[in-house]
Design a protein around this motif. Structure first.
Motif, PDB file in Angstrom:
ATOM      1  N   SER A 123       0.828  -1.206   0.000  1.00 28.97           N
ATOM      2  CA  SER A 123       0.000   0.000   0.000  1.00 28.97           C
ATOM      3  C   SER A 123       0.864   1.259   0.000  1.00 28.97           C
ATOM      4  O   SER A 123       0.609   2.202  -0.765  1.00 28.97           O
ATOM      5  CB  SER A 123      -0.926  -0.006   1.222  1.00 28.97           C
ATOM      6  OG  SER A 123      -1.602   1.213   1.348  1.00 28.97           O
ATOM      7  N   LEU A 124       1.890   1.288   0.834  1.00 26.59           N
ATOM      8  CA  LEU A 124       2.778   2.445   0.904  1.00 26.59           C
ATOM      9  C   LEU A 124       3.546   2.628  -0.403  1.00 26.59           C
ATOM     10  O   LEU A 124       3.718   3.755  -0.877  1.00 26.59           O
ATOM     11  CB  LEU A 124       3.741   2.307   2.086  1.00 26.59           C
ATOM     12  CG  LEU A 124       4.689   3.471   2.334  1.00 26.59           C
ATOM     13  CD1 LEU A 124       3.930   4.793   2.489  1.00 26.59           C
ATOM     14  CD2 LEU A 124       5.527   3.209   3.580  1.00 26.59           C
ATOM     15  N   GLN A 125       3.967   1.535  -1.004  1.00 27.42           N
ATOM     16  CA  GLN A 125       4.662   1.609  -2.285  1.00 27.42           C
ATOM     17  C   GLN A 125       3.760   2.272  -3.324  1.00 27.42           C
ATOM     18  O   GLN A 125       4.197   3.161  -4.062  1.00 27.42           O
ATOM     19  CB  GLN A 125       5.074   0.211  -2.751  1.00 27.42           C
ATOM     20  CG  GLN A 125       5.848   0.211  -4.062  1.00 27.42           C
ATOM     21  CD  GLN A 125       6.247  -1.193  -4.493  1.00 27.42           C
ATOM     22  OE1 GLN A 125       5.571  -2.175  -4.174  1.00 27.42           O
ATOM     23  NE2 GLN A 125       7.354  -1.297  -5.211  1.00 27.42           N
ATOM     24  N   LYS A 126       2.498   1.886  -3.356  1.00 26.32           N
ATOM     25  CA  LYS A 126       1.550   2.486  -4.312  1.00 26.32           C
ATOM     26  C   LYS A 126       1.357   3.973  -4.034  1.00 26.32           C
ATOM     27  O   LYS A 126       1.313   4.781  -4.966  1.00 26.32           O
ATOM     28  CB  LYS A 126       0.213   1.752  -4.252  1.00 26.32           C
ATOM     29  CG  LYS A 126       0.243   0.376  -4.870  1.00 26.32           C
ATOM     30  CD  LYS A 126      -1.082  -0.336  -4.733  1.00 26.32           C
ATOM     31  CE  LYS A 126      -0.984  -1.744  -5.302  1.00 26.32           C
ATOM     32  NZ  LYS A 126      -2.224  -2.509  -5.079  1.00 26.32           N
ATOM     33  N   LYS A 127       1.255   4.339  -2.759  1.00 23.34           N
ATOM     34  CA  LYS A 127       1.086   5.757  -2.410  1.00 23.34           C
ATOM     35  C   LYS A 127       2.282   6.587  -2.868  1.00 23.34           C
ATOM     36  O   LYS A 127       2.119   7.677  -3.410  1.00 23.34           O
ATOM     37  CB  LYS A 127       0.898   5.920  -0.894  1.00 23.34           C
ATOM     38  CG  LYS A 127      -0.456   5.496  -0.398  1.00 23.34           C
ATOM     39  CD  LYS A 127      -0.571   5.698   1.101  1.00 23.34           C
ATOM     40  CE  LYS A 127      -1.930   5.282   1.613  1.00 23.34           C
ATOM     41  NZ  LYS A 127      -2.069   5.487   3.075  1.00 23.34           N
TER      42      LYS A 127
END
Length: 150
Positions: free
Chosen positions: A140-144
């Motif tokens: 999720s953080l990578q996508k953000k």
């Protein structure tokens, strides 16, 4: 400790303590093993444009400037667009590669974003090691972070 590291730590101290005087910064930094003088702290306060705001129990405390707190996401987006090289993930770990000299500022901005997925991060000259709370949160953080670039 270099200036960027010291200023990153000062920002952390502001979040964790109600700091009223420059001597409080000196004491807290010294307690953490970083020998600094009041003159050094004074220069950092000026460079960081820290402001004094009303404290919860009367008096005043140091704080980051309001515009810096509100525009962290924009600053992070601009910094990533300018310096991004790569972002890889392995389990709950992310490794962000940047152009030389950019990682300390980007690392600080990532920390200031208070991402719920973030456990912690550390940056050197051109890379940032990011630890998420779980593998799913790392994804999720990578996508953000990638969305901030696009």
């Amino acid at each position: 400790m270099n200036r960027a590291e010291r200023q990153h730590l000062i920002k952390q101290l502001i979040r964790e303590h109600e700091i009223r005087r420059q001597q409080d910064f000196v004491r807290l930094l010294n307690e953490q093993g970083y020998a600094v003088t009041q003159a050094t702290v004074s220069r950092d306060i000026k460079a960081m444009e820290l402001v004094k705001v009303p404290a919860t129990h009367g008096g005043y405390r140091y704080s980051l400037p309001v515009e810096r707190q509100m525009n962290v996401d924009k600053k992070l987006g601009y910094a990533l667009k300018d310096a991004f090289v790569s972002l890889t993930r392995q389990g709950e770990l992310l490794f962000l590669k940047t152009s030389p000299g950019s990682a300390p500022a980007i690392s600080t901005l990532i920390y200031q974003m208070h991402f719920s997925e973030l456990f912690g991060n550390i940056g050197d000259d051109d890379s940032i090691f990011i630890v998420s709370k779980s593998e799913a949160e790392a994804e999720s953080l990578q996508k953000k972070l990638l969305n901030l670039i696009n």
